[in-house]
Design an enzyme around this catalytic site. Structure first.
Site, PDB file in Angstrom:
ATOM      1  N   CYS A 170      37.891  48.459  45.235  1.00 24.68           N
ATOM      2  CA  CYS A 170      39.142  49.192  45.424  1.00 24.68           C
ATOM      3  C   CYS A 170      39.240  49.801  46.813  1.00 24.68           C
ATOM      4  O   CYS A 170      40.337  49.986  47.341  1.00 24.68           O
ATOM      5  CB  CYS A 170      39.286  50.278  44.352  1.00 24.68           C
ATOM      6  SG  CYS A 170      37.866  51.366  44.238  1.00 24.68           S
ATOM      7  N   LYS A 194      35.359  52.514  27.030  1.00 23.68           N
ATOM      8  CA  LYS A 194      35.792  51.128  26.848  1.00 23.68           C
ATOM      9  C   LYS A 194      35.529  50.353  28.132  1.00 23.68           C
ATOM     10  O   LYS A 194      36.155  50.609  29.150  1.00 23.68           O
ATOM     11  CB  LYS A 194      37.282  51.040  26.511  1.00 23.68           C
ATOM     12  CG  LYS A 194      37.662  49.626  26.028  1.00 23.68           C
ATOM     13  CD  LYS A 194      39.126  49.310  26.214  1.00 23.68           C
ATOM     14  CE  LYS A 194      39.459  48.802  27.579  1.00 23.68           C
ATOM     15  NZ  LYS A 194      38.898  47.433  27.882  1.00 23.68           N
ATOM     16  N   GLU A 243      41.181  56.849  39.203  1.00 18.40           N
ATOM     17  CA  GLU A 243      40.750  56.233  40.460  1.00 18.40           C
ATOM     18  C   GLU A 243      41.356  54.843  40.492  1.00 18.40           C
ATOM     19  O   GLU A 243      40.965  53.954  39.735  1.00 18.40           O
ATOM     20  CB  GLU A 243      39.219  56.194  40.515  1.00 18.40           C
ATOM     21  CG  GLU A 243      38.674  55.957  41.916  1.00 18.40           C
ATOM     22  CD  GLU A 243      38.314  54.515  42.149  1.00 18.40           C
ATOM     23  OE1 GLU A 243      39.115  53.841  42.849  1.00 18.40           O
ATOM     24  OE2 GLU A 243      37.289  54.052  41.648  1.00 18.40           O
ATOM     25  N   GLU A 302      47.500  44.947  47.097  1.00 19.14           N
ATOM     26  CA  GLU A 302      46.053  44.833  46.948  1.00 19.14           C
ATOM     27  C   GLU A 302      45.704  43.440  46.431  1.00 19.14           C
ATOM     28  O   GLU A 302      46.090  43.059  45.323  1.00 19.14           O
ATOM     29  CB  GLU A 302      45.539  45.898  45.984  1.00 19.14           C
ATOM     30  CG  GLU A 302      44.032  45.965  45.904  1.00 19.14           C
ATOM     31  CD  GLU A 302      43.535  47.078  45.003  1.00 19.14           C
ATOM     32  OE1 GLU A 302      42.449  47.618  45.278  1.00 19.14           O
ATOM     33  OE2 GLU A 302      44.232  47.411  44.020  1.00 19.14           O
TER      34      GLU A 302
END
Length: 484
Positions: free
Chosen positions: A290, A182, A256, A387
């Site tokens: 990331c 997906k 991850e 983040e």
């Protein structure tokens, strides 16, 4: 003094054909799709196409297709023959590289130079690398004749749509698994183009299935009883939800997740090289990375010099049309992500940090944010802990190496870090102290298919890439031999 200006160098959109509407790719063919939603060019807000919104029934059909292909074809095929398909896919991706690059920049907003020179070549390289592993699984580290898990459910993010697809699909297929993937809601087009590559490569029907949609589509995939392995790249929040969902089951997972990487510059570092590394570490791909070096730690006695040179360099960053080959910083991927960047940047202002951005004219339409640095940041600031996932850099100072390590590790994340020093002994010492899965020395954001990538703490489980990433798609042939 005359200012040098770059003339526009636009890549042509005509290289790629975008359909007005797309369905899912199930059992080797494109379906009609029942419900659809728009996907936008974030640099103009133009609707590029209508993407199918995957339902529970459509996910079910994709998983069933993958199961049949696994049991009847793919798991029975020799590794050598599986490798031939992966090599074929890799070569076709190279042949259609320009098409992939333009489509990625249109759908994602990243500069064409990055799509062309980083994303697409690395994506093809992952298929080449794992094609070589397909007939050598006995050497992966799980004993003789390890076995695939079966059907792998894979969910990828919007920041590197094609590259993350390759990170997931290539090792899964090399190991003998079949796939239901997906893609991210806002960036599905290159995954659908990859489906055409699968057809062109004559990959057996059902080996790769692609179901587009939103978070509910992803949840249907995670919770499907026919899935044997889950691979997810995305936010820590969603990763935790996936971990909770599969905890009572035997499903294996690699996750991850987020990061808040420290980029440490010691006073013996080559400063001009550091400035380039800092810029690449946080402004590459608009900071939608990331492992971005979003926390810059400067030794006090060189901090002023580094910041002065960094501001000069940032003033030369060209923000604008992603299809212009001169562009350094493209569009933010979505209005939702732009709102998040503004929220956290405003929090930095409110908490007393000092903001600086170079003067640059932003386009009138689309989602844009200037490259930004904050100084005077403390460990308690939100911009130091959360983040941002955008072109925003938080700057700290330190006096001693021990203080640098303490500040670098003061985060719930542990994905990556950078170390800048001329002394190899200092680099080795720091790398042993840092709690991060990937550590770069005198560089940043360098990737290779043979190198494992992953983190600790809230940055995820397991590794992707290299032998370690391949092991996640295998189970040992002997009792008690199993991958993590």
């Amino acid at each position: 003094m005359r200012t040098f200006e770059y003339a526009p160098a636009l890549e042509s959109r005509s290289i790629v054909t975008i359909g007005s509407e797309y369905g899912h790719f199930i059992n080797g063919s494109f379906t009609k799709g029942r419900n659809h939603f728009p996907t936008l060019d974030p640099s103009t807000e133009e609707i590029l196409s209508q993407i199918a919104l995957g339902s529970v029934d459509e996910v079910d059909a994709a998983v069933d297709s993958a199961r049949v292909a696994y049991e009847s074809i793919w798991s029975k095929m020799s590794g050598r023959d599986r490798g031939k398909y992966l090599y074929r896919i890799a070569r076709i991706m190279q042949e259609r590289a320009r098409e992939f690059a333009v489509l990625e920049s249109l759908d994602n907003g990243k500069p064409i130079r990055e799509s062309r020179d980083v994303d697409v070549p690395l994506a093809a390289a992952h298929f080449f690398y794992h094609a070589g592993w397909a007939d050598k699984l006995d050497y992966a580290g799980l004993g003789d004749s390890p076995h695939p898990h079966g059907v792998a459910g894979q969910i990828i993010p919007w920041n590197f749509p094609l590259l993350m697809l390759s990170w997931k699909i290539a090792p899964a297929l090399a190991a003998g698994n079949t796939v239901v993937l997906k893609p991210a809601e806002t960036t599905s087009l290159t995954a659908l183009l990859f489906a055409q590559v699968c057809q062109q490569a004559e990959l057996p029907a059902g080996v790769v299935n692609i179901v587009t949609g939103n978070g509910q589509t992803g949840a249907a995939l995670v919770n499907h009883p026919g899935i044997d392995k889950i691979a997810f790249t995305g936010s820590t929040e969603v990763g935790k939800a996936i971990a909770r969902a599969i905890a009572p089951t035997s499903i294996k997972a690699t996750l991850e997740l987020g990061g808040k990487a420290a980029n440490i510059v010691f006073d013996d570092a080559p400063i001009d090289e550091c400035v380039e590394g800092i810029v690449n570490g946080i402004f590459f791909n608009q900071g939608h990375v990331c492992c971005a070096g979003s926390r810059l730690l400067l030794q006090e006695n060189i901090a002023d010099e580094v910041l002065a040179k960094l501001k000069v360099r940032m003033a030369k960053i060209r923000v604008g049309n992603p299809l212009d080959k001169n562009t350094d910083l493209g569009a933010i991927n979505s209005q939702e992500q732009l709102n998040k960047i503004h929220e956290l940047s405003n929090a930095g202002d409110a908490e007393g940090a000092e903001r600086w951005s170079p003067e640059c004219e932003l386009p009138g339409r689309g989602y844009w944010f200037r490259p930004t640095i904050f100084t005077g940041v403390t460990q308690a600031h939100r911009i130091a802990q959360e983040e941002i996932f955008g072109p925003v850099l938080s700057v700290f100072t330190f006096r001693t190496p021990d203080e640098a390590i303490e500040k670098a590790n003061n985060t719930p994340y542990g994905l990556s870090a950078g170390i800048w020093s001329e002394k190899g002994s200092k680099i080795l010492w720091a790398s042993q102290k840092l709690k991060a899965g990937v550590i770069w020395a005198n560089t940043f954001n360098k990737f290779d298919p043979a190198s494992p990538f992953g983190g600790y703490k809230e940055s995820g489980w397991g590794r992707e890439g290299g032998r370690h990433g391949l092991m996640a798609y295998l189970r040992g042939s002997e009792v008690g031999v199993e991958n993590e």
